[in-house]
Scaffold this motif. Structure first.
Motif, mmCIF file in Angstrom:
data_model
loop_
_atom_site.group_PDB
_atom_site.id
_atom_site.type_symbol
_atom_site.label_atom_id
_atom_site.label_comp_id
_atom_site.label_asym_id
_atom_site.label_seq_id
_atom_site.Cartn_x
_atom_site.Cartn_y
_atom_site.Cartn_z
ATOM 1 N N UNK A 37 0.813 -1.215 0.000
ATOM 2 C CA UNK A 37 0.000 0.000 0.000
ATOM 3 C C UNK A 37 0.851 1.273 0.000
ATOM 4 N N UNK A 38 2.127 1.204 0.410
ATOM 5 C CA UNK A 38 2.982 2.385 0.393
ATOM 6 C C UNK A 38 3.754 2.552 -0.921
ATOM 7 N N UNK A 39 3.711 1.557 -1.767
ATOM 8 C CA UNK A 39 4.427 1.638 -3.037
ATOM 9 C C UNK A 39 3.857 2.722 -3.958
ATOM 10 N N UNK A 40 2.640 3.152 -3.701
ATOM 11 C CA UNK A 40 2.076 4.216 -4.535
ATOM 12 C C UNK A 40 2.900 5.484 -4.420
ATOM 13 N N UNK A 41 3.541 5.692 -3.256
ATOM 14 C CA UNK A 41 4.423 6.853 -3.101
ATOM 15 C C UNK A 41 5.651 6.750 -4.006
ATOM 16 N N UNK A 42 6.180 5.542 -4.135
ATOM 17 C CA UNK A 42 7.332 5.321 -5.019
ATOM 18 C C UNK A 42 6.936 5.615 -6.459
ATOM 19 N N UNK A 43 5.775 5.104 -6.887
ATOM 20 C CA UNK A 43 5.331 5.320 -8.272
ATOM 21 C C UNK A 43 4.968 6.781 -8.513
ATOM 22 N N UNK A 44 4.409 7.443 -7.513
ATOM 23 C CA UNK A 44 4.113 8.868 -7.647
ATOM 24 C C UNK A 44 5.408 9.655 -7.819
ATOM 25 N N UNK A 45 6.420 9.289 -7.035
ATOM 26 C CA UNK A 45 7.733 9.926 -7.187
ATOM 27 C C UNK A 45 8.312 9.675 -8.574
ATOM 28 N N UNK A 63 6.587 9.117 -11.349
ATOM 29 C CA UNK A 63 5.818 9.943 -12.290
ATOM 30 C C UNK A 63 6.372 11.361 -12.305
ATOM 31 N N UNK A 64 6.554 11.927 -11.119
ATOM 32 C CA UNK A 64 7.077 13.294 -11.010
ATOM 33 C C UNK A 64 8.468 13.384 -11.627
ATOM 34 N N UNK A 65 9.325 12.430 -11.339
ATOM 35 C CA UNK A 65 10.681 12.419 -11.879
ATOM 36 C C UNK A 65 10.679 12.357 -13.414
ATOM 37 N N UNK A 66 9.886 11.451 -13.981
ATOM 38 C CA UNK A 66 9.842 11.314 -15.445
ATOM 39 C C UNK A 66 9.218 12.535 -16.114
ATOM 40 N N UNK A 67 8.210 13.118 -15.505
ATOM 41 C CA UNK A 67 7.593 14.321 -16.069
ATOM 42 C C UNK A 67 8.578 15.490 -16.020
ATOM 43 N N UNK A 100 10.895 14.158 -26.069
ATOM 44 C CA UNK A 100 10.284 12.839 -25.948
ATOM 45 C C UNK A 100 11.287 11.764 -25.528
ATOM 46 N N UNK A 101 11.876 11.953 -24.365
ATOM 47 C CA UNK A 101 12.818 10.972 -23.844
ATOM 48 C C UNK A 101 12.223 10.137 -22.723
ATOM 49 N N UNK A 102 11.282 10.659 -21.988
ATOM 50 C CA UNK A 102 10.798 9.906 -20.831
ATOM 51 C C UNK A 102 9.281 9.924 -20.673
ATOM 52 N N UNK A 103 8.563 10.430 -21.627
ATOM 53 C CA UNK A 103 7.104 10.524 -21.479
ATOM 54 C C UNK A 103 6.477 9.137 -21.369
ATOM 55 N N UNK A 155 4.631 4.677 -15.284
ATOM 56 C CA UNK A 155 4.600 4.921 -13.838
ATOM 57 C C UNK A 155 3.188 5.260 -13.368
ATOM 58 N N UNK A 156 2.426 5.976 -14.189
ATOM 59 C CA UNK A 156 1.026 6.269 -13.835
ATOM 60 C C UNK A 156 0.236 4.973 -13.752
ATOM 61 N N UNK A 157 0.447 4.079 -14.734
ATOM 62 C CA UNK A 157 -0.256 2.788 -14.708
ATOM 63 C C UNK A 157 0.153 1.974 -13.482
ATOM 64 N N UNK A 158 1.426 1.980 -13.151
ATOM 65 C CA UNK A 158 1.895 1.247 -11.964
ATOM 66 C C UNK A 158 1.343 1.876 -10.690
#
Length: 148
Positions: free
Chosen positions: A3-11, A13-17, A26-29, A35-38
């Motif tokens: 349940x805490x892994x969503x924080x990792x995936x949110x991070x 998403x932010x990093x890739x964006x 268009x290197x990391x979109x 990451x959004x799907x994960x």
């Protein structure tokens, strides 16, 4: 822990964006989409292995779908510069032009020029700009060789 892994995936998403915003090439979109799907998988309490494979699969699908379209669009685009305006324009020789150089007045400016075929072109001859290499024009006299 799942349940805490969503924080990792949110991070992620932010990093890739942020990486995409910094490069705009268009290197990391696709990784951001993965990451959004994960992140969604993590919020649905899917185990980490499922989240990881969701990230990999969605990123790969996004990469395979979007990248060829982006490159096809970018490859067909011609970038025009103001220097393109001088091509096929008439000019006047202001300093004798030969294979080594000279000066031509064209499009309201004086340009360094060379003879396109190596012949000597005298001052006052009307010329046509055939091509440009760097800031040097390659010119050829008009057939009538009109002296201005």
């Amino acid at each position: 822990m799942t349940y805490l892994l969503w924080l990792v995936w949110l991070g992620a998403v932010v990093l890739f964006v942020l990486a995409e915003a910094a490069t705009a090439q268009l290197v990391s979109i696709w990784f951001a989409l993965g990451a959004v799907a994960a992140l969604l998988a993590a919020l649905l309490r899917v185990k980490f292995v499922g989240q990881f494979w969701t990230f990999i699969l969605v990123s790969a699908i996004a990469l395979a779908a979007v990248r060829p379209l982006a490159f096809r669009r970018g490859r067909d685009r011609v970038v025009h510069t103001n220097a393109d305006r001088v091509l096929d324009v008439a000019g006047r020789v202001t300093e004798t032009v030969d294979a080594d150089g000279g000066i031509v007045y064209a499009d309201g400016k004086s340009w360094s020029a060379r003879s396109a075929d190596g012949e000597v072109i005298p001052v006052g001859t009307r010329v046509r700009v055939e091509r440009m290499e760097g800031v040097r024009l390659f010119v050829r006299p008009f057939p009538e060789q009109a002296v201005l």
